[in-house]
Design an enzyme around this catalytic site. Sequence first.
Site, PDB file in Angstrom:
ATOM      1  CG  ASP A  37       6.023  -3.933  10.587  1.00  0.00           C
ATOM      2  OD1 ASP A  37       6.250  -2.903  11.233  1.00  0.00           O
ATOM      3  OD2 ASP A  37       4.961  -4.574  10.714  1.00  0.00           O
TER       4      ASP A  37
ATOM      5  N   GLY B 243       4.213   4.170   3.265  1.00  0.00           N
ATOM      6  CA  GLY B 243       3.778   2.947   2.597  1.00  0.00           C
ATOM      7  C   GLY B 243       3.812   1.791   3.579  1.00  0.00           C
ATOM      8  CE  LYS B 244       4.276  -1.387   8.461  1.00  0.00           C
ATOM      9  NZ  LYS B 244       5.092  -0.571   9.387  1.00  0.00           N
ATOM     10  N   GLY B 245       3.636  -2.853   3.496  1.00  0.00           N
ATOM     11  CA  GLY B 245       3.333  -4.040   2.712  1.00  0.00           C
ATOM     12  C   GLY B 245       3.298  -5.269   3.592  1.00  0.00           C
TER      13      GLY B 245
ATOM     14  CB  VAL C 147      -0.938   0.010   1.229  1.00  0.00           C
ATOM     15  CG1 VAL C 147      -1.786   1.277   1.232  1.00  0.00           C
ATOM     16  CG2 VAL C 147      -1.833  -1.219   1.231  1.00  0.00           C
TER      17      VAL C 147
END
Length: 446
Positions: free
Chosen positions: A172, A131-133, A86
């Site tokens: 993460d 962002g983050k995935g 994202v």
Amino acid sequence: MSQKDAQSQTPLVVGKVEPVKGVEPSKQQQGNLYTIVQGQLDKAAKAMNLSKEVALVLSQPKNELIINFPVKMDDGSYRLFKGYRVQHNNILGPYKGGIRYHEDVTLDELKGLSAAMTWKSALHDIPFGGGKGGIKFNPRLHSKAELERITRRYTHALGNNIGPEFDIPAPDVGTTAQMVVWIMDTYMNVVVFSDKNAMRRVVTGKTINSGGSYGREAATGTGVVHCILEWAKDRRFNLNGCSYTVQGFGNVGSHTSKILSRMGATLVATGDYKGYIANPEGLNPYKLAEHVQATGSVEGYKHSKPITRDESFAMECDVFVPAALELEIGEKEAKALRCKVVAEGANGPTYPDAEQILIDRGIDVLPDILVNSGGVMVSYFEWLQNKRSERWDLEEVENRLESGMKRTYGIVRDFREERKLDYRTAAYSIALDRIEKAYAERGIWP
Ligand code: NAD
């Protein structure tokens, strides 16, 4: 951008809310991480009179990518994995944020986490966006060889949707320095050969050997402690001799614990996905980290007694650090906590109603985008070192991190006092103001 018009702002939360598995119905009513982060944005938008156009732009991520990719398992069978990336906002710089491996990963969770990254970078004036995935699976159930193939296939499927000047992942929950090194290696091997080494900074949080920065591994925990120290100075509170509880004993929880213990504070309870433990005389975070390294959990650590999750929240202590997953502190936990301050090491650990209960009870809540930002700060230092082909020593990284954390903490404290806000709304307002100024100058085009 037209005039500010806070009065006409409608709530920013749009779209269907995905239920969170295993969460009590009373908590479900408050929404998932995405709706909660949007609610916090709404609150700050009203407090600082954010223009409705910028509020609208920020109400959804720019890009939401979902990929399904097959991976060959050790036994020769194929399995299909669902991966996400994202990209929330890049007005201030490339998208930036971690990759999570967890069985409960959802699109809405990553949308919330990616938005928090946008606010975090902006708050610290770091020239990155958010962002983050993630991949929806349990990494504990896979061999190292399978994890490598899953990570490389995920990276390949993402293709040019990440890049050193476009979108920069990091570790993460459930991911490590080794895993981001696999991402880097896969990415750099599919670009033009002569540019290969310029691609190292496609990820941060790497091992030192593969281009990582000194101080990155402990950076988030170090930043958590800088914030606790600043809070303690403001409250004229002595950390030497105080007690603390940490939920989650992974990267953030273990480093926070080690540094606090070096300052003379005592870890009285902790816990992780498997169980909770306590020792009123104090747990040794160094020995506990060795135990976790060997067994995968704090459970069974011999110098402790097992306790329940509820007991760990009710344990009397001065400082409580949530450092596990989001949405762990609901109404029940907020009423049970017996501490002076909650320093959010995890992203989004506190429900809004719970935060209000804590504030009403006189417990300060230091928000995630301020407290756990040491990671993104040193990620930025790593990215800069890679870009300039430099290597900074640990002292230089730690000094820059300390001054960055203290500077931002001071800005939040002053703004909060001046405007009579809670810490979170103050931090969000400062971040939103920076983003709004950039939009005011650039507008949207075409
Ligand atoms: P990690 O995977 O190293 O550790 C996570 C810890 O949480 C582990 O001890 C795990 O057992 C525990 N945990 C998982 N599920 C749990 C549950 N249901 N109940 C209790 N404990 C549970 O992850 P991390 O990198 O330490 O991240 C922890 C939090 O900090 C996350 O919210 C993450 O987004 C946030 N964060 C991490 C960084 C970083 O640099 N690693 C930076 C900023 C924020």
